[in-house]
Design an enzyme around this catalytic site. Sequence first.
Site, mmCIF file in Angstrom:
data_model
loop_
_atom_site.group_PDB
_atom_site.id
_atom_site.type_symbol
_atom_site.label_atom_id
_atom_site.label_comp_id
_atom_site.label_asym_id
_atom_site.label_seq_id
_atom_site.Cartn_x
_atom_site.Cartn_y
_atom_site.Cartn_z
ATOM 1 N N LYS A 17 -4.923 -9.650 -10.432
ATOM 2 C CA LYS A 17 -5.222 -10.676 -9.440
ATOM 3 C C LYS A 17 -5.800 -10.047 -8.168
ATOM 4 O O LYS A 17 -6.692 -10.609 -7.532
ATOM 5 C CB LYS A 17 -3.914 -11.398 -9.109
ATOM 6 C CG LYS A 17 -4.098 -12.744 -8.515
ATOM 7 C CD LYS A 17 -2.840 -13.611 -8.630
ATOM 8 C CE LYS A 17 -1.550 -12.887 -8.895
ATOM 9 N NZ LYS A 17 -0.702 -12.681 -7.735
ATOM 10 N N LYS A 188 -5.804 -18.378 -26.755
ATOM 11 C CA LYS A 188 -4.865 -19.495 -26.590
ATOM 12 C C LYS A 188 -4.794 -19.912 -25.119
ATOM 13 O O LYS A 188 -4.471 -19.099 -24.247
ATOM 14 C CB LYS A 188 -3.470 -19.079 -27.080
ATOM 15 C CG LYS A 188 -3.434 -18.603 -28.532
ATOM 16 C CD LYS A 188 -3.922 -19.661 -29.500
ATOM 17 C CE LYS A 188 -2.830 -20.537 -30.015
ATOM 18 N NZ LYS A 188 -3.347 -21.548 -30.982
ATOM 19 N N LYS A 190 -2.929 -22.532 -23.898
ATOM 20 C CA LYS A 190 -1.747 -23.320 -23.526
ATOM 21 C C LYS A 190 -0.985 -22.765 -22.319
ATOM 22 O O LYS A 190 -0.646 -23.514 -21.397
ATOM 23 C CB LYS A 190 -0.813 -23.454 -24.737
ATOM 24 C CG LYS A 190 0.340 -24.441 -24.540
ATOM 25 C CD LYS A 190 -0.098 -25.897 -24.536
ATOM 26 C CE LYS A 190 -0.204 -26.406 -25.954
ATOM 27 N NZ LYS A 190 -0.774 -27.764 -26.033
ATOM 28 N N GLN A 193 -2.815 -23.715 -19.303
ATOM 29 C CA GLN A 193 -2.695 -25.153 -19.036
ATOM 30 C C GLN A 193 -1.394 -25.453 -18.309
ATOM 31 O O GLN A 193 -1.357 -26.199 -17.331
ATOM 32 C CB GLN A 193 -2.706 -25.942 -20.351
ATOM 33 C CG GLN A 193 -4.003 -25.898 -21.130
ATOM 34 C CD GLN A 193 -3.847 -26.605 -22.478
ATOM 35 O OE1 GLN A 193 -3.066 -27.543 -22.616
ATOM 36 N NE2 GLN A 193 -4.587 -26.160 -23.473
ATOM 37 N N CYS A 383 0.813 16.065 0.083
ATOM 38 C CA CYS A 383 2.055 15.775 0.792
ATOM 39 C C CYS A 383 3.236 16.568 0.196
ATOM 40 O O CYS A 383 3.327 17.764 0.431
ATOM 41 C CB CYS A 383 2.301 14.273 0.831
ATOM 42 S SG CYS A 383 3.362 13.821 2.206
ATOM 43 N N HIS A 509 -2.571 12.125 3.174
ATOM 44 C CA HIS A 509 -2.971 11.466 1.923
ATOM 45 C C HIS A 509 -4.460 11.106 1.989
ATOM 46 O O HIS A 509 -4.793 9.978 2.365
ATOM 47 C CB HIS A 509 -2.147 10.195 1.714
ATOM 48 C CG HIS A 509 -0.703 10.444 1.459
ATOM 49 N ND1 HIS A 509 -0.173 10.515 0.190
ATOM 50 C CD2 HIS A 509 0.327 10.665 2.306
ATOM 51 C CE1 HIS A 509 1.129 10.757 0.280
ATOM 52 N NE2 HIS A 509 1.449 10.847 1.540
ATOM 53 N N GLU A 511 -6.372 10.291 -0.212
ATOM 54 C CA GLU A 511 -6.728 9.236 -1.166
ATOM 55 C C GLU A 511 -6.859 7.863 -0.512
ATOM 56 O O GLU A 511 -7.621 7.016 -0.991
ATOM 57 C CB GLU A 511 -5.701 9.176 -2.313
ATOM 58 C CG GLU A 511 -4.288 8.738 -1.944
ATOM 59 C CD GLU A 511 -3.371 9.885 -1.502
ATOM 60 O OE1 GLU A 511 -3.888 10.937 -1.108
ATOM 61 O OE2 GLU A 511 -2.136 9.710 -1.555
HETATM 62 N N1 GLN Z 1 9.202 13.705 0.685
HETATM 63 C C1 GLN Z 1 8.279 14.366 1.541
HETATM 64 C C2 GLN Z 1 8.474 13.997 3.004
HETATM 65 O O1 GLN Z 1 9.076 13.012 3.311
HETATM 66 C C3 GLN Z 1 6.843 14.088 1.108
HETATM 67 C C4 GLN Z 1 6.456 12.660 1.211
HETATM 68 C C5 GLN Z 1 5.213 12.334 0.420
HETATM 69 O O2 GLN Z 1 4.846 13.018 -0.521
HETATM 70 N N2 GLN Z 1 4.569 11.237 0.769
HETATM 71 O O3 GLN Z 1 8.023 14.713 3.863
#
Ligand code: GLN
Length: 536
Positions: A17, A188, A190, A193, A383, A509, A511
């Site tokens: 979603k 299907k 249903k 629905q 991290c 992070h 990412e």
């Molecule tokens: N546990 C670790 C901390 O609190 C790393 C946290 C994590 O990987 N986001 O520092």
Amino acid sequence: MSKYVFVTGGVLSGLGKGVTAASIALLIKSMGYSVTAIKIDPYVNVDAGTMNPYMHGEVFVTEDGGETDLDIGHYERFLDINLSKDNNITTGKIYSIVIEKERRGDFLGQTVQIIPHVTDEIKHQIELVAKKYGSDVTVVEIGGTVGDIEGLPFLEAARQLRLERGPENVVFTHVVLVPRISTLGELKTKPAQHSMQELRRIGIQPDILVARSSTPLTDEARGKLSLFGNLPPSHIFSNPDVDVIYEVPLRLHAQGLTKVLAKKLELEYVEPDLSPWVEYVEKFNNPERRVRVAMVGKYTKLTDSYLSIIEALKHSGTSLGVRPELIWVEATDVEKGVVNVQEISSSVDGAVILPGFGERGVEGKINAIRIFREAGVPLLGICFGLQLMVVEFARNVLGLSNAHTTEVDPRTPHPVVDLLSSQRGTIVKGGTMRLGSIEVKLIPSTLAWRIYEGVNVVSERHRHRYQINPAYLSSFEENGFIVSGVGPEGFPEIMELRSHKFYLGVQFHPEFKSRPLRPSPIFTAFIKALVGLPLS
Ligand code: GLN
């Protein structure tokens, strides 16, 4: 004033979603309108930060340090905008506000009720977000499935908003599963629905239906959904399984969804330019080469726990014509001796040591790190991943045999990773980590500095309580494990091993800032190292 597109779900959860909501938002944005997106999570937690990834999947961290639902990550990636903690509304958040107002005396004399007080607050919070972003259209995804008790006040608020603003300002999209029974080979309708019936019972007639199925919707199925769902066949869209989620908006657009949205919202239709996405999907589907990446973590049975990292690897890979194949390595299995990291290390091109919390799986991760380091396998630690790279190095290179992070062993004689000084005395768990975007100063001429193309300061998102203990840094540096990025408080944010081609750990992070059309420099450098491409 903003217009709203509500996205609800039927039959079961986990239908994608969020991807549908993000796709709708992208299509509206691509017509030139300003768009923001809200995720409503009807659970009672105030935010996702206190939940185990196995309950919920990844906790997505926003610029302003919100610990939010992973769908916020989808919205940021599809829309290429930064959202905030306000874009994730939960029952916990709404009730906290309402109860605080009641205690303050804002409702003096009244009985405080779900309707109108809670529903008013829901509408108010939604409108605040729309106003903050000045959006022409706000897409609001209501988590869970229609029929859940928790979701009712939110659906009621949406119903009221439509009544107050009119159908040209509030549009309902329902996403349903249309299962295919393999023995019959038939789709299907249903359950879908019933789910639309349930919505109507609440007072909501969907304007648009998106049918998730393993194969494209047949005319017969569409006809039934139209008849029983009380909406024209042209407003029913097929959303079959795809290999790459960025294909979803393209498929929906090809079926005319953008035009239907414009018509329903009474917005002028502008033909969107989706060519960058067409190109992305094309590149993703036709990689020039493949790499194998070991992913070492302890939530590997639910890979949504690492959704943004998986996405970031794909974004960087796609930009380079490389398809990463992920080999999941469960850290607790390494501890049990069920998986052989030595074998894995000789068959992969690189490894990622994933983030995490707590003791479970830690020794497995440390063992894996040692094997990868000794084998010279390109390694990226994120991290907790970086923190355990530091523990491993302290134990096996510096000879500090009981070195540890105090998160796992508070009495270690060598606390090479220790609680952040700012965290001392923090007892409350919710929203109290070092969170959100923080600047990192890069040390010139290091790999990190080259990765970010010689920029001196970058800003990345954080979520942690522990840090690398500066007391041990000189010993690390003397042995070639150097600091290449520093936070404003002066402690290490990036470390890299000089003698290796790519052995880098980040306290943040990266990412969370990776976007399909604007991948993260860290992941791009990692993929380049795996295929032997020069950094620039
Ligand atoms: N546990 C670790 C901390 O609190 C790393 C946290 C994590 O990987 N986001 O520092």
